[in-house]
Motif scaffolding. Structure first.
Motif, short mmCIF file in Angstrom:
data_model
loop_
_atom_site.label_atom_id
_atom_site.label_comp_id
_atom_site.label_asym_id
_atom_site.label_seq_id
_atom_site.Cartn_x
_atom_site.Cartn_y
_atom_site.Cartn_z
N UNK A 1 32.98 45.38 32.52
CA UNK A 1 33.17 44.14 31.74
C UNK A 1 32.09 43.09 31.89
N UNK A 2 31.34 43.09 33.01
CA UNK A 2 30.34 42.04 33.23
C UNK A 2 29.05 42.66 33.75
N UNK A 3 27.95 42.19 33.19
CA UNK A 3 26.63 42.68 33.59
C UNK A 3 25.67 41.50 33.68
N UNK A 4 24.93 41.43 34.80
CA UNK A 4 23.90 40.41 34.97
C UNK A 4 22.55 41.09 35.16
N UNK A 5 21.54 40.56 34.47
CA UNK A 5 20.16 41.02 34.66
C UNK A 5 19.35 39.88 35.26
N UNK A 6 18.70 40.15 36.37
CA UNK A 6 17.96 39.12 37.10
C UNK A 6 16.47 39.41 36.98
N UNK A 7 15.70 38.41 36.53
CA UNK A 7 14.26 38.59 36.38
C UNK A 7 13.50 37.47 37.08
N UNK A 8 12.24 37.75 37.37
CA UNK A 8 11.36 36.78 38.02
C UNK A 8 10.40 36.24 36.98
N UNK A 9 10.49 34.94 36.67
CA UNK A 9 9.64 34.34 35.66
C UNK A 9 9.13 32.98 36.15
N UNK A 10 7.82 32.81 36.06
CA UNK A 10 7.20 31.54 36.42
C UNK A 10 7.60 31.08 37.82
N UNK A 11 7.65 32.02 38.73
CA UNK A 11 7.91 31.68 40.13
C UNK A 11 9.36 31.44 40.48
N UNK A 12 10.29 31.74 39.59
CA UNK A 12 11.69 31.51 39.91
C UNK A 12 12.56 32.61 39.29
N UNK A 13 13.82 32.63 39.71
CA UNK A 13 14.77 33.62 39.21
C UNK A 13 15.42 33.13 37.93
N UNK A 14 15.59 34.04 36.99
CA UNK A 14 16.33 33.78 35.76
C UNK A 14 17.41 34.85 35.65
N UNK A 15 18.64 34.42 35.40
CA UNK A 15 19.75 35.36 35.31
C UNK A 15 20.30 35.37 33.89
N UNK A 16 20.34 36.55 33.31
CA UNK A 16 20.90 36.76 31.97
C UNK A 16 22.30 37.35 32.15
N UNK A 17 23.31 36.65 31.64
CA UNK A 17 24.71 37.02 31.85
C UNK A 17 25.29 37.60 30.56
N UNK A 18 25.95 38.73 30.69
CA UNK A 18 26.54 39.42 29.54
C UNK A 18 28.00 39.75 29.83
N UNK A 19 28.81 39.71 28.76
CA UNK A 19 30.22 40.07 28.85
C UNK A 19 30.53 41.12 27.78
N UNK A 20 31.39 42.06 28.13
CA UNK A 20 31.71 43.15 27.22
C UNK A 20 32.61 42.67 26.09
#
Length: 206
Positions: free
Chosen positions: A147-166
């Motif tokens: 039901x829930x998926x998070x993708x974590x990326x490194x951009x411009x020296x910091x963490x960015x989290x993309x949150x998805x729901x089914x």
């Protein structure tokens, strides 16, 4: 009469010798029996996927989400890191962090969990895993009903989290937020995280 010296024998090849896949590819059960596989080998569409050396960001992010979620997870759920899940016969990926129901009886020899037991799957993107973490894995996770998926990326020296729901009618993920400095959500349980703790300012240039 001269004696000719024997021809020199070739040196044995010290490199790894990976097993040749059978017709149709490897299966999820093969991951438990194939010898000498590198740690954290995954199975995607019948092919073995070997993990590259971790970056500092990847290690810090996985440690961060494991530690923070363990402090917030409600009774009846537990947090596991780098544990494989069964999607189908030819797919046994290993999310970086998962949230699953606690089991009344824990098998100390258990090596995987059914994918439909996962409540949240988190993937921290590495340079070599971009295509899998952005495309292949979310499709497989949503298809099996996570039901829930998070993708974590490194951009411009910091963490960015993309949150998805089914979205249950389509069995596809819908983006519900992009979080930079602070991640605050109410599902799958209340979570409020300071993402700047993953890459403190003094370390963002590393």
């Amino acid at each position: 009469m001269s004696v000719e010296s024997a021809a020199p024998q070739p040196e044995p090849d010290p490199g790894p010798h990976w097993p040749i896949p059978p017709a149709g590819g490897w299966t999820a059960d093969d991951l438990d029996t194939l010898p000498n596989l590198p740690p954290h080998t995954e199975l995607i569409d019948g092919s073995l996927v070997f993990v590259s050396p971790q970056t500092r960001f990847h290690l810090r992010a996985v440690n961060f989400f494991e530690r923070q979620l363990e402090s917030l997870v409600p009774d009846g759920l537990e947090v596991l890191r780098e544990f494989t899940i069964d999607i189908d016969r030819q797919n046994r990926p290993e999310p970086d962090v998962i949230v699953v129901p606690e089991e009344d009886y824990e098998d100390p020899h258990q090596t995987r969990l059914p994918a439909d037991s996962v409540r949240l799957a988190i993937e921290v993107v590495s340079p070599e895993s971009v295509a899998r973490d952005r495309g292949t894995k979310p499709l497989k996770y949503s298809g099996v009903g996570i039901p829930h998926f998070w993708r974590v990326e490194h951009k411009d020296g910091r963490a960015v989290v993309y949150v998805f729901e089914l979205e249950p009618a389509t069995r596809k993920y819908v983006a519900t937020g992009i979080f930079h400095d602070r991640l605050k959500v109410s599902v799958p349980f209340p979570i409020d995280l300071d993402l700047t703790d993953i890459m403190p300012k003094r370390r963002r240039t590393e």
